[in-house]
Design a protein around this motif. Structure first.
Motif, short mmCIF file in Angstrom:
data_model
loop_
_atom_site.label_atom_id
_atom_site.label_comp_id
_atom_site.label_asym_id
_atom_site.label_seq_id
_atom_site.Cartn_x
_atom_site.Cartn_y
_atom_site.Cartn_z
N ILE A 1 -21.15 60.25 41.02
CA ILE A 1 -21.68 61.55 41.45
C ILE A 1 -22.85 61.96 40.56
O ILE A 1 -23.90 62.42 41.05
CB ILE A 1 -20.56 62.60 41.42
N THR A 2 -22.69 61.79 39.24
CA THR A 2 -23.78 62.14 38.33
C THR A 2 -25.02 61.30 38.60
O THR A 2 -26.16 61.81 38.59
CB THR A 2 -23.32 61.94 36.87
N PHE A 3 -24.82 60.01 38.85
CA PHE A 3 -25.94 59.12 39.10
C PHE A 3 -26.67 59.50 40.38
O PHE A 3 -27.92 59.52 40.44
CB PHE A 3 -25.42 57.68 39.19
N VAL A 4 -25.92 59.82 41.44
CA VAL A 4 -26.54 60.22 42.71
C VAL A 4 -27.31 61.53 42.55
O VAL A 4 -28.43 61.69 43.07
CB VAL A 4 -25.47 60.33 43.81
N VAL A 5 -26.73 62.48 41.82
CA VAL A 5 -27.40 63.77 41.61
C VAL A 5 -28.71 63.58 40.84
O VAL A 5 -29.75 64.16 41.17
CB VAL A 5 -26.46 64.74 40.88
N VAL A 6 -28.69 62.74 39.80
CA VAL A 6 -29.91 62.49 39.01
C VAL A 6 -30.97 61.83 39.87
O VAL A 6 -32.17 62.18 39.81
CB VAL A 6 -29.57 61.63 37.78
N LEU A 7 -30.58 60.86 40.70
CA LEU A 7 -31.55 60.19 41.58
C LEU A 7 -32.17 61.17 42.57
O LEU A 7 -33.40 61.16 42.81
CB LEU A 7 -30.88 59.03 42.32
N LEU A 8 -31.34 62.00 43.18
CA LEU A 8 -31.86 62.97 44.15
C LEU A 8 -32.80 63.96 43.49
O LEU A 8 -33.87 64.29 44.05
CB LEU A 8 -30.69 63.70 44.83
N CYS A 9 -32.43 64.45 42.32
CA CYS A 9 -33.31 65.38 41.61
C CYS A 9 -34.63 64.71 41.22
O CYS A 9 -35.71 65.31 41.36
CB CYS A 9 -32.61 65.92 40.36
N TRP A 10 -34.54 63.48 40.76
CA TRP A 10 -35.75 62.74 40.36
C TRP A 10 -36.69 62.58 41.55
O TRP A 10 -37.90 62.86 41.45
CB TRP A 10 -35.33 61.37 39.81
N MET A 11 -36.16 62.11 42.67
CA MET A 11 -37.01 61.88 43.85
C MET A 11 -37.51 63.20 44.44
O MET A 11 -38.67 63.28 44.89
CB MET A 11 -36.22 61.09 44.90
N THR A 12 -36.69 64.23 44.43
CA THR A 12 -37.11 65.52 44.98
C THR A 12 -38.26 66.10 44.17
O THR A 12 -39.26 66.60 44.73
CB THR A 12 -35.93 66.49 44.99
N ILE A 13 -38.12 66.04 42.85
CA ILE A 13 -39.17 66.60 41.99
C ILE A 13 -40.49 65.87 42.21
O ILE A 13 -41.56 66.49 42.30
CB ILE A 13 -38.73 66.52 40.51
N ASN A 14 -40.44 64.55 42.32
CA ASN A 14 -41.68 63.78 42.44
C ASN A 14 -42.24 63.79 43.86
O ASN A 14 -43.45 63.63 44.04
CB ASN A 14 -41.43 62.34 41.99
N VAL A 15 -41.40 63.96 44.88
CA VAL A 15 -41.91 64.00 46.25
C VAL A 15 -42.53 65.36 46.56
O VAL A 15 -43.62 65.46 47.14
CB VAL A 15 -40.78 63.67 47.24
N ILE A 16 -41.84 66.43 46.18
CA ILE A 16 -42.36 67.77 46.46
C ILE A 16 -43.58 68.07 45.62
O ILE A 16 -44.46 68.85 46.00
CB ILE A 16 -41.25 68.81 46.22
N GLY A 17 -43.68 67.43 44.49
CA GLY A 17 -44.83 67.67 43.64
C GLY A 17 -44.61 68.77 42.64
O GLY A 17 -45.56 69.43 42.21
N PHE A 18 -43.33 68.99 42.31
CA PHE A 18 -43.02 70.03 41.33
C PHE A 18 -43.50 69.59 39.95
O PHE A 18 -43.63 68.41 39.66
CB PHE A 18 -41.51 70.27 41.33
N LEU A 19 -43.79 70.52 39.11
CA LEU A 19 -44.27 70.29 37.75
C LEU A 19 -45.63 69.58 37.76
O LEU A 19 -45.85 68.57 37.10
CB LEU A 19 -43.26 69.46 36.93
N GLY A 20 -46.53 70.11 38.54
CA GLY A 20 -47.91 69.62 38.51
C GLY A 20 -48.12 68.28 39.16
O GLY A 20 -48.81 67.42 38.61
N GLY A 21 -47.54 68.08 40.33
CA GLY A 21 -47.82 66.86 41.07
C GLY A 21 -46.85 65.74 40.83
O GLY A 21 -46.96 64.69 41.46
N GLY A 22 -45.88 65.90 39.95
CA GLY A 22 -44.87 64.87 39.72
C GLY A 22 -45.30 63.87 38.67
O GLY A 22 -46.48 63.54 38.56
#
Length: 249
Positions: free
Chosen positions: A131-152
């Motif tokens: 569960i922790t691994f899946v949550v980290v992967l989803l957060c990682w991909m979401t942050i970089n796809v949406i462009g949060f924190l200055g474009g990822g």
């Protein structure tokens, strides 16, 4: 006086194997011994018959030889565990102490790396890790796809994430293998311990069977002796028979 008289009446008999004198109650009658052990003694001792008697220490040695021959016939060759159980059985010492002590020593002698490997392997095979691994992967991909924190910081196709996953897999695999190897060693010690317990239980059951047979045979001898004494006492207390009276006519 009564005690001295009973001690004086104690019958001493000779062991047919070692030739030493023992009280008759401490000797085993040949008729109460297993046929296999009886034949084994007959091969070594001349004049051995059903009327012979043997002391406890000599009988224990022949029992060990008999059991060793049985185990060798069943398994082809005695292993170190079999010999250890037979030696402990002859000495009357528990055979599982050494194996249990080895397991305790193995558990107490764990290093920091071994404990860490066990914890990593335990966590890596749990739902919490998944569960922790899946949550980290989803957060990682979401942050970089949406462009949060200055474009990822790791845009698609997530090269940095692939590198991290490869490093984690490369480190996690040998750690889990280390833990599995130690677990296999513990399982081996436990299996040896169980085998020694079962083998010793089998030997003790056989010994109890022989002891019960000897006790029953000894009790029958005592009962026959007491019955003979009672018959002699009854015959001694019978009134003398009177001669028939003569007819005066």
């Amino acid at each position: 006086m009564g005690r001295n008289g009973s001690a004086a009446r104690t019958r001493m008999e000779t062991c047919a194997v070692c030739g030493k004198l023992f009280p008759s109650g401490r000797l085993y009658h040949a008729s109460s011994i297993r046929p296999g052990i009886f034949e084994l003694i007959r091969q070594d001792v001349g004049g051995w018959s059903l009327d012979s008697r043997i002391c406890g220490p000599d009988l224990s040695q022949y029992r060990r030889r008999y059991v060793a021959d049985l185990l060798e016939q069943e398994r082809g060759e005695l292993s170190g565990l079999d010999r250890q159980v037979l030696e402990s059985f002859e000495k009357g010492v528990s055979s599982v102490h050494a194996s249990a002590a080895g397991l305790d020593k193995e558990l107490e002698g764990e290093t920091l790396g071994q404990r860490a490997a066990d914890r990593v392997a335990a966590f890596g095979g749990s739902w919490g890790f998944i569960i922790t691994f899946v949550v980290v992967l989803l957060c990682w991909m979401t942050i970089n796809v949406i462009g949060f924190l200055g474009g990822g910081f790791d845009p698609y196709p997530f090269i940095l994430l692939n590198l991290l996953l490869s490093c984690i897999a490369a480190l996690q695999a040998p750690v889990i293998m280390m833990s599995q190897r130690r677990q296999e060693e513990k399982d081996r010690i436990r299996a040896e311990n169980d085998y020694m317990i079962n083998l010793r239980a089998e030997l003790e059951i056989r010994q109890l069977h022989d002891m019960i047979e000897h006790q029953m045979a000894h009790q029958w001898e005592r009962l026959a002796e007491l019955q003979q004494i009672q018959i002699e006492l009854l015959e001694g207390h019978q009134p003398p028979t009177q001669p028939p009276a003569k007819n005066s006519s």
